[in-house]
Scaffold this motif. Structure first.
Motif, short mmCIF file in Angstrom:
data_model
loop_
_atom_site.label_atom_id
_atom_site.label_comp_id
_atom_site.label_asym_id
_atom_site.label_seq_id
_atom_site.Cartn_x
_atom_site.Cartn_y
_atom_site.Cartn_z
N PHE A 285 -37.65 -10.84 -7.71
CA PHE A 285 -36.83 -11.97 -7.22
C PHE A 285 -36.91 -12.04 -5.69
CE2 PHE A 285 -32.79 -13.55 -5.48
CZ PHE A 285 -32.82 -14.84 -6.00
N ASP A 286 -37.15 -13.26 -5.20
CA ASP A 286 -37.31 -13.44 -3.76
C ASP A 286 -36.41 -14.60 -3.30
OD1 ASP A 286 -38.15 -13.98 -1.24
OD2 ASP A 286 -40.31 -14.00 -1.69
N TYR A 287 -35.37 -14.24 -2.53
CA TYR A 287 -34.37 -15.22 -2.12
C TYR A 287 -34.99 -16.39 -1.33
CZ TYR A 287 -30.50 -17.25 0.50
OH TYR A 287 -29.63 -18.14 1.06
N SER A 288 -36.10 -16.10 -0.65
CA SER A 288 -36.70 -17.15 0.18
C SER A 288 -37.47 -18.18 -0.68
CB SER A 288 -37.64 -16.54 1.22
OG SER A 288 -38.75 -15.98 0.53
N LYS A 289 -37.55 -17.93 -1.99
CA LYS A 289 -38.31 -18.86 -2.84
C LYS A 289 -37.41 -19.56 -3.86
CE LYS A 289 -42.79 -16.62 -2.66
NZ LYS A 289 -43.58 -15.61 -3.34
N LEU A 290 -36.24 -20.03 -3.39
CA LEU A 290 -35.31 -20.66 -4.33
C LEU A 290 -35.92 -21.86 -5.03
CD1 LEU A 290 -31.73 -20.55 -2.79
CD2 LEU A 290 -32.83 -19.03 -4.41
N HIS A 291 -36.80 -22.60 -4.32
CA HIS A 291 -37.41 -23.78 -4.93
C HIS A 291 -38.22 -23.40 -6.18
CE1 HIS A 291 -39.73 -22.25 -1.51
NE2 HIS A 291 -40.77 -22.38 -2.30
N HIS A 292 -38.77 -22.17 -6.17
CA HIS A 292 -39.53 -21.71 -7.34
C HIS A 292 -38.59 -21.55 -8.54
CE1 HIS A 292 -41.97 -19.16 -9.96
NE2 HIS A 292 -40.95 -18.32 -9.96
N TYR A 293 -37.43 -20.90 -8.32
CA TYR A 293 -36.51 -20.65 -9.44
C TYR A 293 -35.87 -21.95 -9.92
CZ TYR A 293 -37.46 -16.00 -7.94
OH TYR A 293 -38.13 -14.86 -7.60
N VAL A 294 -35.64 -22.86 -8.99
CA VAL A 294 -35.05 -24.14 -9.39
C VAL A 294 -36.05 -24.92 -10.25
CG1 VAL A 294 -34.21 -26.37 -8.55
CG2 VAL A 294 -33.42 -24.27 -7.50
N ASP A 295 -37.32 -24.88 -9.90
CA ASP A 295 -38.32 -25.57 -10.73
C ASP A 295 -38.43 -24.90 -12.10
OD1 ASP A 295 -38.68 -27.32 -8.70
OD2 ASP A 295 -40.87 -27.22 -8.67
N ALA A 296 -38.32 -23.56 -12.12
CA ALA A 296 -38.37 -22.84 -13.41
C ALA A 296 -37.18 -23.27 -14.27
CB ALA A 296 -38.34 -21.33 -13.16
N LEU A 297 -36.03 -23.41 -13.62
CA LEU A 297 -34.82 -23.85 -14.31
C LEU A 297 -34.98 -25.27 -14.85
CD1 LEU A 297 -31.88 -22.56 -14.45
CD2 LEU A 297 -31.29 -24.26 -12.75
N PHE A 298 -35.64 -26.11 -14.06
CA PHE A 298 -35.89 -27.49 -14.51
C PHE A 298 -36.79 -27.51 -15.75
CE2 PHE A 298 -34.94 -29.42 -10.15
CZ PHE A 298 -33.76 -30.01 -10.59
N VAL A 299 -37.80 -26.62 -15.75
CA VAL A 299 -38.70 -26.57 -16.91
C VAL A 299 -37.88 -26.23 -18.15
CG1 VAL A 299 -40.63 -25.31 -17.96
CG2 VAL A 299 -40.73 -25.94 -15.54
N LEU A 300 -36.95 -25.27 -18.01
CA LEU A 300 -36.14 -24.87 -19.16
C LEU A 300 -35.19 -26.00 -19.58
CD1 LEU A 300 -35.32 -22.58 -21.10
CD2 LEU A 300 -33.64 -21.85 -19.43
N THR A 301 -34.49 -26.58 -18.61
CA THR A 301 -33.50 -27.61 -18.98
C THR A 301 -34.20 -28.88 -19.49
OG1 THR A 301 -33.31 -28.03 -16.62
CG2 THR A 301 -31.46 -26.98 -17.66
N PHE A 302 -35.46 -29.10 -19.06
CA PHE A 302 -36.21 -30.27 -19.56
C PHE A 302 -36.29 -30.18 -21.09
CE2 PHE A 302 -40.13 -32.42 -20.82
CZ PHE A 302 -39.91 -33.67 -20.25
#
Ligand code: HEM
Length: 498
Positions: A285-302
């Motif tokens: 986990f890398d705090y500086s890469k929040l955009h990565h986790y948010v996109d991963a979350l979008f893939v799941l919620t999609f």
């Protein structure tokens, strides 16, 4: 003389046009290797079966299957697609080393979710999250699901002393379902911001239209279609960008707070029960890469919100158009409500046998003819019926054929019988070769336990509170888009129960 040269040039253009068409036809003519599933003959060159595929799907494929069996190929949008049902369909779902779900065939997800990076890795993490954290902990989540569903119903439907007409039912159920899902994804604190639930609920609707563009440029070359639909993205337009910004803004302080808590509490830190915490617990986990986790979350919620809300929408239309079924569901709901004093727990949802059967029948009747294009990723694959498909071949699953199998469901397989499964020990979550709404094999939808649980809770609460009717007074048809369907477009009338 002038007249003569004009005629010659028209003639020349005509001849050149014909030559181009002939070359195009020769280049594009499908080549079918030995031992491949039969290619259904067609009469219109280049177009092949495209018209029937789009405008006469159900009848066309039924006739093809009757004539050619469970495995045949059609020629649509300039490429060969092998259609599989029954046995070969199960083989596709089980043999994941030979077949892969071709998500990029639906939408250019790699460009839309541009920060995901390694899609395979994210898909693996999301599947684990859905299976081990979300579906496995439904019991823990039940009070929150119930609380936010009731809150959503109050907010989006509210008091209907007088009958109220609602037009965009899918959008309505999507707004309600986005509330509990947002809480489970990003936690209570971040989800308390209205813009977060709205973004998680809306973004799938924002990108959906991109997938609805028919691949007409594929007649020339599949890459050309890909190029055309990704043009806006290449020029910097991305419907997800706005939503990504909102989510990052709201989860940033939450993550910072959790990191601090972890530091101060050490071993005593109590992990939060949401997807955010799961991403934070990943070793890299890398705090500086929040955009990565948010996109991963979008893939799941999609895959989590729109699918569930679409099914609930179908369910509402199915019950609203069938007053007898609606009354029987109401009787069961009343009984369970009495037993649990209005506050349902996990065990109460398990007791909703008629509702479970109804939900399963709704899903069985989603009426999508074909679903989920897969691609052959091994060198070739030979089905147990002896047919071989080459690497790269698109495979389309003839799901409606499995879901309406007379051998399996009986002679009335085509009928909508809401309580068909009540005494069958066949819950809505149980996948088998004829119930393929959640796929099958080791990649069968890991979120299905959560999805069905949530769908049952929302239906239960709505059935208890309202009388729901279709405005037309009839059973509404789905919206057909070639081989796919969307929920009906009609209105529903909600009225408080007296
Ligand atoms: C009625 C609602 C839903 C339907 C109809 C549905 C359907 C599906 C289908 C057909 C697949 C592909 C399975 C396969 O390849 O064999 C799938 C995969 C998946 N679904 Fe669902 N789904 C629903 C709800 C959800 C929810 C609520 C979640 C998350 C909480 C979820 C998470 C996933 C994930 C992570 C995968 C990928 C699994 C993998 O690659 O191993 N789904 N879903």
């Amino acid at each position: 003389m002038g007249e003569y040269s004009k005629e010659t040039s028209v003639f020349q253009t005509y001849i050149i046009g014909i030559i181009i068409l002939i070359i195009f036809y020769i280049i594009k003519r499908p080549r079918i290797g030995a031992n491949e599933p039969p290619l259904v003959p067609y009469t219109i060159p280049i177009l092949g079966h495209t018209y029937n595929y789009l405008f006469n799907t159900q009848k066309f494929l039924k006739e093809c299957k009757e004539q050619y069996g469970e495995c045949f190929s059609v020629y649509v949008f300039g490429y060969v697609v092998t259609v599989v049902s029954r046995g070969p369909l199960s083989e596709v779902l089980i043999n994941r080393e030979a077949f892969e779900l071709d998500i990029f065939e639906i939408l250019p997800f790699n460009m839309i979710f541009e920060h995901v990076g390694d899609f395979g890795k994210v898909a693996h993490i999301n599947a684990k999250l859905a299976r081990e954290k979300i579906s496995a902990n439904i019991e823990v989540y039940t009070p929150a699901i119930q609380k936010y569903i009731v809150e959503g119903i109050d907010k989006w439907i509210g008091d209907c002393k007088e009958p109220k007409e609602f037009r965009s039912i899918w959008s309505l159920t999507n707004n309600i379902i986005a509330l509990p899902v947002a809480n489970i994804m990003v936690g209570e604190e971040a989800a308390s911001h209205e813009d977060v639930t709205k973004s998680l609920g809306d973004f799938a609707f924002d990108i959906g239209p991109l997938g609805a563009i028919p691949p007409i440029f594929s007649f020339i070359h599949p890459k050309l279609h890909e190029f055309v639909i990704t043009l806006p993205l290449r020029f910097g337009w991305n419907p997800v960008a706005r939503h990504r910004k909102i989510i990052i803004n709201q989860i940033k302080p939450v993550i910072e707070k959790r990191i601090k808590e972890k530091k101060t509490l050490g071993k005593d830190y109590k992990p939060y029960f949401d997807a955010l915490e799961y991403y934070m617990s990943q070793p890299d986990f890398d705090y500086s890469k929040l955009h990565h986790y948010v996109d991963a979350l979008f893939v799941l919620t999609f895959g989590a919100i729109g699918t569930t809300s679409g099914s609930v929408t179908n369910g509402l239309f199915d019950m609203a158009g069938r007053p007898d079924c609606f009354n029987e569901l109401y009787e069961e709901a009343m009984m369970i409500d009495k037993e649990c004093n209005g506050s349902i727990g996990f065990a109460d949802v398990q007791k909703m046998k008629k509702l479970d059967s109804f939900v399963k029948e709704v899903l069985r009747h989603s009426d999508d003819t074909l679903k989920r294009i897969h691609k052959v990723i091994s060198e070739s694959y030979t089905f147990s019926n002896g047919y071989t498909v080459p690497k790269g071949r698109r495979i389309n699953l003839y799901v409606n054929d499995a879901l309406k199998s007379k051998d399996f469901y009986g002679d009335d397989a085509d009928e909508f019988k809401p309580f068909r499964f009540v005494n069958e020990n066949s819950p809505a979550t149980k996948v088998d070769r004829n119930y393929v709404v959640f796929g099958g094999g080791k990649h069968a939808c890991p979120g299905r336990f959560f999805a069905i649980h949530e769908a049952k809770i929302i239906c239960h609460k709505l059935i208890l509170r309202y009388n729901i009717k279709t405005k037309s007074g009839k059973i509404e048809n789905k919206t057909y888009l070639g081989p796919s369907t969307l929920p009906p477009r009609g209105s529903l009338i909600f009225e408080n129960r007296k």
